[in-house]
Design a protein around this motif. Structure first.
Motif, PDB file in Angstrom:
ATOM      1  N   ALA A   1       2.342   5.698   8.119  1.00 27.92           N
ATOM      2  CA  ALA A   1       1.498   5.233   7.019  1.00 27.92           C
ATOM      3  C   ALA A   1       0.600   6.339   6.495  1.00 27.92           C
ATOM      4  CB  ALA A   1       0.666   4.044   7.474  1.00 27.92           C
ATOM      5  N   ASP A   2       0.075   7.206   7.362  1.00 29.44           N
ATOM      6  CA  ASP A   2      -0.828   8.256   6.890  1.00 29.44           C
ATOM      7  C   ASP A   2      -0.096   9.278   6.024  1.00 29.44           C
ATOM      8  OD1 ASP A   2       0.577   9.099   9.114  1.00 29.44           O
ATOM      9  OD2 ASP A   2      -1.022  10.426   9.827  1.00 29.44           O
ATOM     10  N   ILE A   3       1.171   9.520   6.297  1.00 31.38           N
ATOM     11  CA  ILE A   3       1.953  10.445   5.466  1.00 31.38           C
ATOM     12  C   ILE A   3       2.188   9.832   4.090  1.00 31.38           C
ATOM     13  CG2 ILE A   3       4.200  11.571   5.211  1.00 31.38           C
ATOM     14  CD1 ILE A   3       4.211  11.895   8.264  1.00 31.38           C
ATOM     15  N   ILE A   4       2.547   8.559   4.046  1.00 28.35           N
ATOM     16  CA  ILE A   4       2.763   7.888   2.768  1.00 28.35           C
ATOM     17  C   ILE A   4       1.464   7.857   1.972  1.00 28.35           C
ATOM     18  CG2 ILE A   4       3.280   5.656   1.697  1.00 28.35           C
ATOM     19  CD1 ILE A   4       5.428   5.274   3.808  1.00 28.35           C
ATOM     20  N   THR A   5       0.350   7.589   2.634  1.00 28.15           N
ATOM     21  CA  THR A   5      -0.946   7.565   1.952  1.00 28.15           C
ATOM     22  C   THR A   5      -1.286   8.933   1.380  1.00 28.15           C
ATOM     23  OG1 THR A   5      -1.684   5.811   3.424  1.00 28.15           O
ATOM     24  CG2 THR A   5      -3.382   6.994   2.221  1.00 28.15           C
ATOM     25  N   SER A   6      -1.062   9.994   2.150  1.00 25.01           N
ATOM     26  CA  SER A   6      -1.372  11.332   1.642  1.00 25.01           C
ATOM     27  C   SER A   6      -0.453  11.705   0.479  1.00 25.01           C
ATOM     28  CB  SER A   6      -1.279  12.371   2.758  1.00 25.01           C
ATOM     29  OG  SER A   6       0.052  12.508   3.200  1.00 25.01           O
ATOM     30  N   LEU A   7       0.804  11.299   0.524  1.00 25.31           N
ATOM     31  CA  LEU A   7       1.708  11.557  -0.601  1.00 25.31           C
ATOM     32  C   LEU A   7       1.251  10.824  -1.861  1.00 25.31           C
ATOM     33  CD1 LEU A   7       5.183  11.408   1.163  1.00 25.31           C
ATOM     34  CD2 LEU A   7       4.083  13.423   0.195  1.00 25.31           C
TER      35      LEU A   7
ATOM     36  N   SER B   1       6.178  -2.438   2.934  1.00 23.50           N
ATOM     37  CA  SER B   1       7.644  -2.455   2.903  1.00 23.50           C
ATOM     38  C   SER B   1       8.201  -1.035   2.885  1.00 23.50           C
ATOM     39  CB  SER B   1       8.162  -3.256   1.712  1.00 23.50           C
ATOM     40  OG  SER B   1       7.831  -2.620   0.511  1.00 23.50           O
ATOM     41  N   ALA B   2       7.506  -0.090   2.237  1.00 24.69           N
ATOM     42  CA  ALA B   2       7.957   1.301   2.234  1.00 24.69           C
ATOM     43  C   ALA B   2       7.880   1.894   3.633  1.00 24.69           C
ATOM     44  CB  ALA B   2       7.110   2.130   1.267  1.00 24.69           C
ATOM     45  N   ILE B   3       6.820   1.575   4.350  1.00 20.79           N
ATOM     46  CA  ILE B   3       6.670   2.074   5.719  1.00 20.79           C
ATOM     47  C   ILE B   3       7.767   1.514   6.610  1.00 20.79           C
ATOM     48  CG2 ILE B   3       5.171   1.995   7.750  1.00 20.79           C
ATOM     49  CD1 ILE B   3       2.791   2.052   5.735  1.00 20.79           C
ATOM     50  N   LEU B   4       8.017   0.210   6.482  1.00 19.81           N
ATOM     51  CA  LEU B   4       9.048  -0.420   7.320  1.00 19.81           C
ATOM     52  C   LEU B   4      10.442   0.089   6.971  1.00 19.81           C
ATOM     53  CD1 LEU B   4       7.757  -4.095   7.415  1.00 19.81           C
ATOM     54  CD2 LEU B   4       7.736  -2.437   9.273  1.00 19.81           C
TER      55      LEU B   4
END
Length: 105
Positions: free
Chosen positions: A66-72, A57-60
């Motif tokens: 997704a890779d930026i959110i995962t790294s954060l 839901s954060a990605i959408l």
């Protein structure tokens, strides 16, 4: 619920009108009303499943890859672990409590 409480009937069946509803009674009435009017909670979900849904839901919602959110997230977890591993500031040997005063004689 508040109106029903204020216009309650006593043991003889006579209407009893209360001028003021106390804060305590109002809090109880609010709690009862919330339990009666809210839909039941859904069954518990595994934390891993919830995290996957939250990430999706954060990605959408954000439009961030997704890779930026995962790294954060990894960076935030590593920073939190480093803070937890650090000894508290009062544990160093430089600080000593002041001695208790001597009793008067």
């Amino acid at each position: 619920m508040g109106h029903e409480y204020v216009t309650a009937v006593d043991d003889d069946g006579e209407p009893r009108f209360l001028r003021v509803v106390s804060k305590r009674a109002r809090a109880k009435l609010n709690a009862i009303t919330a339990r009666k009017t809210r839909p039941p909670k859904q069954s518990a979900r595994p934390l891993a499943q919830l995290r996957a849904w939250w990430m999706a839901s954060a990605i959408l919602a954000s439009g961030v890859a997704a890779d930026i959110i995962t790294s954060l997230l990894e960076h935030a977890r590593a920073a939190a672990a480093a803070i937890r591993a650090r000894p508290p500031p009062w544990s160093n040997s430089a600080w000593r409590p002041s001695p208790s005063p001597r009793p008067c004689s």
